[in-house]
Design an enzyme around this catalytic site. Sequence first.
Site, PDB file in Angstrom:
ATOM      1  N   LYS A 149     -25.433 -27.006  -9.854  1.00 43.55           N
ATOM      2  CA  LYS A 149     -26.244 -26.050 -10.607  1.00 43.55           C
ATOM      3  C   LYS A 149     -25.647 -24.661 -10.483  1.00 43.55           C
ATOM      4  O   LYS A 149     -25.285 -24.237  -9.387  1.00 43.55           O
ATOM      5  CB  LYS A 149     -27.657 -26.040  -9.998  1.00 43.55           C
ATOM      6  CG  LYS A 149     -28.606 -25.061 -10.623  1.00 43.55           C
ATOM      7  CD  LYS A 149     -29.429 -25.715 -11.711  1.00 43.55           C
ATOM      8  CE  LYS A 149     -30.164 -24.723 -12.570  1.00 43.55           C
ATOM      9  NZ  LYS A 149     -29.299 -24.065 -13.586  1.00 43.55           N
TER      10      LYS A 149
ATOM     11  N   LYS B 178     -26.766 -20.847  -1.915  1.00 46.36           N
ATOM     12  CA  LYS B 178     -28.079 -20.390  -2.394  1.00 46.36           C
ATOM     13  C   LYS B 178     -29.044 -21.563  -2.493  1.00 46.36           C
ATOM     14  O   LYS B 178     -30.209 -21.456  -2.109  1.00 46.36           O
ATOM     15  CB  LYS B 178     -27.955 -19.759  -3.793  1.00 46.36           C
ATOM     16  CG  LYS B 178     -27.254 -18.426  -3.825  1.00 46.36           C
ATOM     17  CD  LYS B 178     -27.382 -17.802  -5.219  1.00 46.36           C
ATOM     18  CE  LYS B 178     -26.262 -16.821  -5.475  1.00 46.36           C
ATOM     19  NZ  LYS B 178     -26.379 -16.073  -6.727  1.00 46.36           N
TER      20      LYS B 178
ATOM     21  N   LYS C 203     -20.499 -23.532 -11.094  1.00 50.98           N
ATOM     22  CA  LYS C 203     -20.362 -22.243 -11.790  1.00 50.98           C
ATOM     23  C   LYS C 203     -19.382 -22.407 -12.935  1.00 50.98           C
ATOM     24  O   LYS C 203     -18.445 -23.213 -12.832  1.00 50.98           O
ATOM     25  CB  LYS C 203     -19.817 -21.183 -10.826  1.00 50.98           C
ATOM     26  CG  LYS C 203     -20.041 -19.780 -11.309  1.00 50.98           C
ATOM     27  CD  LYS C 203     -21.502 -19.431 -11.159  1.00 50.98           C
ATOM     28  CE  LYS C 203     -21.807 -17.978 -11.243  1.00 50.98           C
ATOM     29  NZ  LYS C 203     -23.077 -17.687 -10.563  1.00 50.98           N
TER      30      LYS C 203
ATOM     31  N   THR D  76     -34.751 -13.191 -10.291  1.00 51.37           N
ATOM     32  CA  THR D  76     -33.753 -12.728  -9.329  1.00 51.37           C
ATOM     33  C   THR D  76     -34.265 -11.461  -8.646  1.00 51.37           C
ATOM     34  O   THR D  76     -34.177 -11.314  -7.419  1.00 51.37           O
ATOM     35  CB  THR D  76     -32.399 -12.452 -10.026  1.00 51.37           C
ATOM     36  OG1 THR D  76     -32.062 -13.611 -10.788  1.00 51.37           O
ATOM     37  CG2 THR D  76     -31.303 -12.161  -9.040  1.00 51.37           C
TER      38      THR D  76
ATOM     39  N   ASN E  50     -30.046  -6.024 -15.337  1.00 50.07           N
ATOM     40  CA  ASN E  50     -31.211  -6.911 -15.267  1.00 50.07           C
ATOM     41  C   ASN E  50     -31.833  -6.894 -13.868  1.00 50.07           C
ATOM     42  O   ASN E  50     -33.008  -6.581 -13.700  1.00 50.07           O
ATOM     43  CB  ASN E  50     -30.795  -8.328 -15.687  1.00 50.07           C
ATOM     44  CG  ASN E  50     -31.987  -9.256 -15.758  1.00 50.07           C
ATOM     45  OD1 ASN E  50     -33.013  -8.897 -16.319  1.00 50.07           O
ATOM     46  ND2 ASN E  50     -31.873 -10.417 -15.163  1.00 50.07           N
TER      47      ASN E  50
ATOM     48  N   SER F 296     -34.894 -21.283 -11.820  1.00 50.37           N
ATOM     49  CA  SER F 296     -34.182 -22.243 -12.681  1.00 50.37           C
ATOM     50  C   SER F 296     -34.545 -23.678 -12.290  1.00 50.37           C
ATOM     51  O   SER F 296     -34.719 -24.540 -13.144  1.00 50.37           O
ATOM     52  CB  SER F 296     -32.664 -22.083 -12.538  1.00 50.37           C
ATOM     53  OG  SER F 296     -32.180 -21.113 -13.429  1.00 50.37           O
TER      54      SER F 296
HETATM   55  N1  GLU Z   1     -26.338 -17.203 -12.299  1.00 51.14           N
HETATM   56  C1  GLU Z   1     -27.435 -17.145 -11.385  1.00 51.14           C
HETATM   57  C2  GLU Z   1     -26.931 -17.122  -9.963  1.00 51.14           C
HETATM   58  O1  GLU Z   1     -25.802 -16.813  -9.721  1.00 51.14           O
HETATM   59  C3  GLU Z   1     -28.465 -18.224 -11.657  1.00 51.14           C
HETATM   60  C4  GLU Z   1     -27.965 -19.626 -11.551  1.00 51.14           C
HETATM   61  C5  GLU Z   1     -28.996 -20.636 -12.005  1.00 51.14           C
HETATM   62  O2  GLU Z   1     -30.080 -20.217 -12.364  1.00 51.14           O
HETATM   63  O3  GLU Z   1     -28.670 -21.823 -11.995  1.00 51.14           O
HETATM   64  O4  GLU Z   1     -27.650 -17.347  -9.030  1.00 51.14           O
END
Ligand code: GLU
Length: 414
Positions: A70, A94, A106, A190, A221, A348
């Site tokens: 993810k 994370k 990613k 976030t 954001n 998410s």
């Molecule tokens: N791009 C965001 C991050 O780096 C969200 C990733 C997601 O929601 O899967 O945490």
Amino acid sequence: MADHNNLVSSTQQITKEALNKLGFDEGMYELIKEPLRFLEVRIPIRMDDGTMQTFTGYRAQHNHAVGPTKGGIRFHPDVTKEEVKALSMWMTLKCGIANLPYGGGKGGIICDPRQMSNQELERLSRAYVRAISQFVGPSSDIPAPDVYTNPQIMSWMMDEYSMINRSNAFAFITGKPLALGGSLGRNRATALGAVITIEEATKRRNISINNSRVVIQGFGNAGSFIAKILHDMGAKIVAISESYGALYDSNGLDIDHLIELKEQHGRVTHLFDDVISNKDLLKLDCDILVPAALSNQITADNANDIKANIIAEAANGPTTQEATRILNERGILLIPDVLASAGGVTVSYFEWVQNNQGYYWSEEEVNTKLRHKMVDAFNNIYDLAHDRKIDMRLAAYVIGIKRTAEASRFRGWA
Ligand code: GLU
């Protein structure tokens, strides 16, 4: 081209130390030090002027021992393979920190979306999905927004994936608009996640958010929502910045007015004569410093000048490892990026759960669940750092990598 080799090597070094603390051997490090799968695709697109242009895109899938991978997709001229790899490893961390049933992924496309029309962006987004479609999906790898990608881009990608698979696939991608199965609370997630970790940190430091002085680097954001939420909680936001410069007022800035100006003009600092540099902003006297812009901002050169009591890394990688050591020695409480910015992927996950069950939650339910996850994550990491006398970043890595390493071992991968 940006040099992102140091991102990978410093992530690997801390991961190695974390695996060591957990008692895993060199074989586990060999498995985890790089993504298990890394895709590179070339994407030809017809531009509005009739010419063809070929773009390069990547998707890294770090480790799927725990569940599907993810993580977001960024559109940026400085995207590199190394950056995408490092960011996929951070996503594993994370997800581990927030205890989500995912590994990290990613993606990125080397392009400048600010120079492209909407039609060109749509063609690029759809073609990228076609190029990687066999390797992604709601139960294998689930993308999301990241730098310069947004709910519209997620919608095109979801539509393309659904067309290819001839069935509606909301759960393929998150960060969608509400009309297409997005979740309430996702766009502020976030920022809210970061604020919840700041609240927990202030409790440990006996500071009250009300009347605390906050400096925020970045007004995008994450930065602008963090400013708004903390301002509404009674904090004084004494400085904010954009890449062009920073605004400072020791009595506190009028954040509602600045957000209005940002909505009208796209950016704000150029509207004021009295600006200070981003460098000076970091050295301002304050209780809480929130780097919410770029990587490599706090380094060995300026770590000794920082006056904050708490630093919350809402950006990815704003502090170098050398600076982390200095800040730790100086007793500054650092909330590391993989913890402070885990709120986005957490909501998410909630979006994906709602898509899978076809039943949607209220914003209050989403935010309450987010709060539980972030409070637990902060306190687990804080307590570990305290008990083992290690810095917050290493503690975050230990907790972040634990389940992936255990699951990999049970699966017989290392
Ligand atoms: N791009 C965001 C991050 O780096 C969200 C990733 C997601 O929601 O899967 O945490």
